[in-house]
Scaffold this motif. Structure first.
Motif, PDB file in Angstrom:
ATOM      1  N   ASN A  34      19.428  48.873  22.664  1.00 34.65           N
ATOM      2  CA  ASN A  34      18.569  49.785  23.429  1.00 34.65           C
ATOM      3  C   ASN A  34      18.644  49.502  24.926  1.00 34.65           C
ATOM      4  O   ASN A  34      18.619  50.433  25.744  1.00 34.65           O
ATOM      5  CB  ASN A  34      17.122  49.707  22.948  1.00 34.65           C
ATOM      6  N   SER A  38      19.870  52.161  27.762  1.00 32.71           N
ATOM      7  CA  SER A  38      19.054  52.532  28.922  1.00 32.71           C
ATOM      8  C   SER A  38      19.853  52.441  30.227  1.00 32.71           C
ATOM      9  O   SER A  38      19.508  53.070  31.220  1.00 32.71           O
ATOM     10  CB  SER A  38      17.802  51.664  29.005  1.00 32.71           C
ATOM     11  N   HIS A  39      20.936  51.653  30.214  1.00 32.61           N
ATOM     12  CA  HIS A  39      21.819  51.528  31.380  1.00 32.61           C
ATOM     13  C   HIS A  39      23.056  52.418  31.256  1.00 32.61           C
ATOM     14  O   HIS A  39      23.948  52.362  32.099  1.00 32.61           O
ATOM     15  CB  HIS A  39      22.279  50.074  31.535  1.00 32.61           C
ATOM     16  N   ASP A  90      16.539  44.728  31.757  1.00 30.73           N
ATOM     17  CA  ASP A  90      15.741  45.954  31.765  1.00 30.73           C
ATOM     18  C   ASP A  90      15.561  46.419  33.208  1.00 30.73           C
ATOM     19  O   ASP A  90      15.207  45.638  34.085  1.00 30.73           O
ATOM     20  CB  ASP A  90      14.384  45.656  31.119  1.00 30.73           C
TER      21      ASP A  90
END
Length: 162
Positions: A34, A38-39, A90
């Motif tokens: 995940n 997200s990147h 993150d």
């Protein structure tokens, strides 16, 4: 002098930011995937991660804040040389020293296991990562032209561990 955190200082910072570093387990794999998603990157597949964390010549860690995975890093090593596979943090935690703590943990692992060098590739456009590596003493040793899918160059960097 290379940027290395003293144990006490690191523990204080870890407590202040509530960052905890753990060896990666199978339970962490979906969170890691995940993070990559997200990147908009895909460094490792689920199957590859499952194999890598069982491999005796790899070391993968996750960083967590309040039990939420906020970063991961991993190396592959043979004899006394390691390749840094990835460090991903993150996006919301970029300025919380998560990458610094993970890289410090990786280097400590290397020292304990008589690994004397770490080599990595970093995008030529990824200035923040280059600055982090330079703080730890990494030096650019080469360039791989058009290395990435978008034809971006990769800088090869190396740290000699003492």
């Amino acid at each position: 002098m290379h940027y290395m955190l003293e144990n006490l200082k690191q523990k204080e910072c870890l407590i202040m930011n509530n960052i905890k570093i753990y060896k990666m387990t199978k339970d962490d794999i979906q969170d890691v995937l995940n993070l990559e998603k997200s990147h908009n990157i895909k460094i490792l597949s689920k199957t590859l991660l499952e194999n890598e964390i069982e491999n005796t010549n790899t070391y993968y860690i996750v960083a967590k804040i309040n039990n939420k995975t906020v970063g991961y890093a991993g190396i592959s090593y043979v004899l006394d040389s390691a390749d840094l596979i990835s460090i991903v943090v993150d996006k919301e935690k970029i300025n919380m020293s998560v990458a610094t703590f993970m890289l410090n943990d990786i280097i400590s692992f290397c020292r304990k296991n008589n690994i004397i060098e770490i080599i990595l590739e970093v995008r030529s456009s990824n200035i923040p990562a280059q600055k982090l590596y330079e703080k730890f003493g990494f030096k650019q040793i080469s360039t791989r032209k058009k290395y990435y899918d978008n034809l971006e160059d990769a800088y090869i960097m190396k740290l000699n561990i003492k």
